[in-house]
Design a protein around this motif. Structure first.
Motif, mmCIF file in Angstrom:
data_model
loop_
_atom_site.group_PDB
_atom_site.id
_atom_site.type_symbol
_atom_site.label_atom_id
_atom_site.label_comp_id
_atom_site.label_asym_id
_atom_site.label_seq_id
_atom_site.Cartn_x
_atom_site.Cartn_y
_atom_site.Cartn_z
ATOM 1 N N GLY A 211 2.066 -0.663 8.090
ATOM 2 C CA GLY A 211 1.530 -0.853 6.745
ATOM 3 C C GLY A 211 0.383 -1.851 6.711
ATOM 4 N N THR A 212 -0.505 -1.665 5.746
ATOM 5 C CA THR A 212 -1.611 -2.593 5.514
ATOM 6 C C THR A 212 -1.484 -3.133 4.099
ATOM 7 N N PRO A 213 -1.690 -4.437 3.893
ATOM 8 C CA PRO A 213 -1.333 -5.036 2.612
ATOM 9 C C PRO A 213 -2.416 -5.008 1.536
ATOM 10 N N VAL A 214 -3.612 -4.575 1.850
ATOM 11 C CA VAL A 214 -4.690 -4.585 0.866
ATOM 12 C C VAL A 214 -5.386 -3.225 0.854
ATOM 13 N N VAL A 215 -5.524 -2.657 -0.327
ATOM 14 C CA VAL A 215 -6.201 -1.378 -0.514
ATOM 15 C C VAL A 215 -7.236 -1.529 -1.616
ATOM 16 N N VAL A 216 -8.413 -0.970 -1.386
ATOM 17 C CA VAL A 216 -9.482 -0.992 -2.383
ATOM 18 C C VAL A 216 -9.565 0.376 -3.047
ATOM 19 N N VAL A 217 -9.583 0.373 -4.368
ATOM 20 C CA VAL A 217 -9.814 1.592 -5.149
ATOM 21 C C VAL A 217 -11.259 1.532 -5.635
ATOM 22 N N ARG A 218 -12.038 2.495 -5.230
ATOM 23 C CA ARG A 218 -13.473 2.510 -5.580
ATOM 24 C C ARG A 218 -13.788 3.748 -6.417
ATOM 25 N N GLY A 219 -14.502 3.536 -7.492
ATOM 26 C CA GLY A 219 -14.920 4.659 -8.317
ATOM 27 C C GLY A 219 -13.986 4.966 -9.470
ATOM 28 N N PHE A 220 -12.955 4.142 -9.678
ATOM 29 C CA PHE A 220 -12.080 4.357 -10.825
ATOM 30 C C PHE A 220 -12.799 3.948 -12.107
ATOM 31 N N GLU A 221 -12.703 4.791 -13.114
ATOM 32 C CA GLU A 221 -13.305 4.496 -14.414
ATOM 33 C C GLU A 221 -12.221 4.536 -15.486
#
Length: 256
Positions: A211-221
């Motif tokens: 598992g990786t603890p940080v996720v970026v959500v890009r392009g959410f409006e």
């Protein structure tokens, strides 16, 4: 919309600057949503404990004895004591401990984790996850941060990602008053955006030792719909919780 994990986050220890660890590994944009697992938030905030920190009182011993009988395996009363001290209400004592934390989240065992804790027995949830999200956000180029956790749900098998803290965005968007494709006005639809983003992030983050603890959500409006900070249900409108308050474990056939 795009989601991607932030690679190479090291093992987090008490006092670490999470925002710096993230900032050094990814170029963020102002409209990104950064989803951070509560495990690393808790580790950075020193929310690591040992079972010996929780000498069991009479209530904890009673709960542990009852659960031991139900599961036919020994339950540590010190763990039950830790759950009691991290909770403002024990909603259910059987067949597991379902509790409300001090910041309003309802989950099993007050969200206390016993895995991925190299320096202790227990990993407690952050004390005030939305304040944690705000502290991280102030040090990042991104304007929006969600602190995530995983928990089970009634009527569904397995766990999913949920939001337990957030900053820089509304928790939900309100579709009431909008019309559907047939022109009917919607009267009840309020979309919990932060939970949906947390669940999506959890798919990318993964579980276990990969598992990786940080996720970026890009392009959410978020859009131009009304938003609110309502996330945890008030008791007055939480009919399931009201019913659970009046529920007690009845012996099934063969248990009496």
């Amino acid at each position: 919309m795009e989601l991607f994990a932030v690679a190479d986050i090291p093992e987090v220890t008490p006092g670490d600057d999470l925002a710096s660890l993230i900032r050094e590994r990814v170029d963020l944009r102002p409209d990104d949503v950064v989803c951070v697992a509560s495990t690393v938030v808790s580790k950075a905030e020193g929310r690591i404990a040992d079972l010996d920190d929780y000498p069991a009182g009479p209530r904890a011993r009673e709960i542990a004895d009852h659960l031991s009988d139900l599961e036919d395996r020994e339950k540590d009363p010190r763990f039950a004591q830790a759950v009691l001290e991290e909770s403002v209400e024990i909603i259910m004592e059987s067949p597991f401990l379902l509790t409300e934390t001090r910041f309003g989240h309802v989950g099993v065992n007050a969200g206390i984790d016993r895995s991925n804790v190299p320096d202790g027995d227990l990993l407690l949830l952050p004390k005030r996850p939305s304040e944690s999200a705000a502290r991280i956000q102030t040090e990042l180029p991104a304007d929006q941060v969600i602190v995530t956790d995983t928990c089970g749900r009634p009527f569904r098998y397995g766990q999913r990602g949920v939001a337990i803290g957030w900053d820089g965005m509304p928790a939900s968007r309100d579709w009431r008053g909008q019309v559907d494709r047939d022109g009917r006005e919607m009267g009840v639809t309020v979309q919990n955006v932060i939970d949906e983003l947390a669940a999506a992030a959890n798919l990318v983050a993964g579980e276990g030792n990969g598992g990786t603890p940080v996720v970026v959500v890009r392009g959410f409006e978020f859009g131009d719909l009304p938003g609110s900070q309502n996330h945890f249900r008030d008791l007055d409108g939480d009919y399931v919780r009201q019913a659970l308050r009046g529920w007690s474990h009845s012996p099934t056939e063969g248990e009496a």
